[in-house]
Design an enzyme around this catalytic site. Structure first.
Site, short mmCIF file in Angstrom:
data_model
loop_
_atom_site.label_atom_id
_atom_site.label_comp_id
_atom_site.label_asym_id
_atom_site.label_seq_id
_atom_site.Cartn_x
_atom_site.Cartn_y
_atom_site.Cartn_z
N GLY A 288 5.15 -0.10 3.22
CA GLY A 288 4.58 -1.33 2.94
C GLY A 288 3.14 -1.23 2.97
N GLN B 121 -5.40 -4.50 4.21
CA GLN B 121 -5.61 -3.18 4.59
C GLN B 121 -6.28 -2.41 3.50
OE1 GLN B 121 -1.14 -2.31 5.22
NE2 GLN B 121 -1.94 -1.03 6.44
N CYS C 222 1.78 2.58 11.04
CA CYS C 222 0.97 1.87 10.13
C CYS C 222 -0.24 2.79 9.50
CB CYS C 222 0.42 0.81 10.92
SG CYS C 222 -0.56 -0.49 9.87
N LEU C 223 -0.09 2.48 8.14
CA LEU C 223 -1.21 3.16 7.32
C LEU C 223 -2.63 3.09 8.05
CD1 LEU C 223 0.29 3.10 3.87
CD2 LEU C 223 0.64 5.09 5.49
N HIS D 266 6.29 -6.75 9.95
CA HIS D 266 4.99 -5.97 10.36
C HIS D 266 3.91 -6.10 9.25
CE1 HIS D 266 3.00 -1.94 10.97
NE2 HIS D 266 2.55 -2.23 9.85
N GLU D 267 4.19 -6.35 7.95
CA GLU D 267 3.41 -6.63 6.83
C GLU D 267 2.82 -8.02 6.89
OE1 GLU D 267 2.44 -4.22 5.26
OE2 GLU D 267 3.94 -2.69 6.04
N HIS E 250 -0.22 -8.29 9.19
CA HIS E 250 -1.46 -8.03 8.59
C HIS E 250 -1.99 -9.22 8.17
CE1 HIS E 250 -1.44 -3.90 9.24
NE2 HIS E 250 -0.22 -3.44 8.76
NI NI Z 1 0.70 -1.82 8.83
#
Ligand code: NI
Length: 178
Positions: A47, A52, A100-101, A142-143, A146
């Site tokens: 995701g 981000q 997480c990226l 999680h998304e 953000h």
């Molecule tokens: Ni993340």
């Protein structure tokens, strides 16, 4: 195809509360969403949230059939979710490992609601309303975090379960976590 730079933890832009999306089907929105998919796929992510890549809008994408970063995860439908609202469907929570990226090379165990409803609209402003559980529910939480300026390490309760992916999950390809 445009792969955008993913901001890393420590960047204050990841700590902002995102603004609602007010425009749909504009060239700028289409380009943004296409770039987000290019960026997520290039990083093998499950995701990605607009903040981000430095865009402070309530827009997340997620979904995959098979994911190299989470090889045991069940598939999640490819989704564009805008202006989301999450409603837990029970008080039950469970721990599960997340990466997480924006937090490359690390994994941590995070408590999340097991079952929830998510509502919002897609890229054409069509309503989305789904009741989900398990990994799907975890990815959405999680998304959407953000969009609230929350990164998963801020949700960790047991820091004995936070560490480097290459140490905790040596079978994963380290190239899928940076
Ligand atoms: Ni993340």
């Amino acid at each position: 195809m445009t792969v955008r730079e993913i901001l890393k933890m420590g960047d204050p832009r990841l700590l902002r509360v995102a603004e609602p999306v007010a425009e749909f089907d504009t060239p700028a929105m289409k380009e943004l969403i296409a770039d987000m998919f290019d960026t997520m796929h290039a990083a093998n992510g499950a995701g990605l949230a607009a903040p981000q890549i430095g865009v402070n809008l309530q827009l997340v994408i997620f979904g995959f059939k098979q994911n190299a970063r989470y090889p045991d995860a069940p598939q999640v439908p490819e989704t564009v979710l805008i202006n989301p609202i999450l409603t837990p469907l029970s008080d039950e929570m469970e721990e599960g490992f997340e990466g997480c990226l924006s937090v490359p090379g690390l994994r941590g165990s995070v408590p999340r609601y097991v079952k929830l409803r998510y509502e919002g609209v897609d890229e054409h402003q069509q309503p989305i309303k789904r009741d989900v559980d398990g990994f799907h529910a975890r990815v959405v939480q999680h998304e959407v975090d953000h969009l609230l300026g929350k990164l998963y390490p801020m949700r960790i309760k047991d820091f004995s379960k936070f560490g480097f992916t290459e140490v905790m999950f040596p079978d994963l390809d380290p190239n899928d976590d940076d």
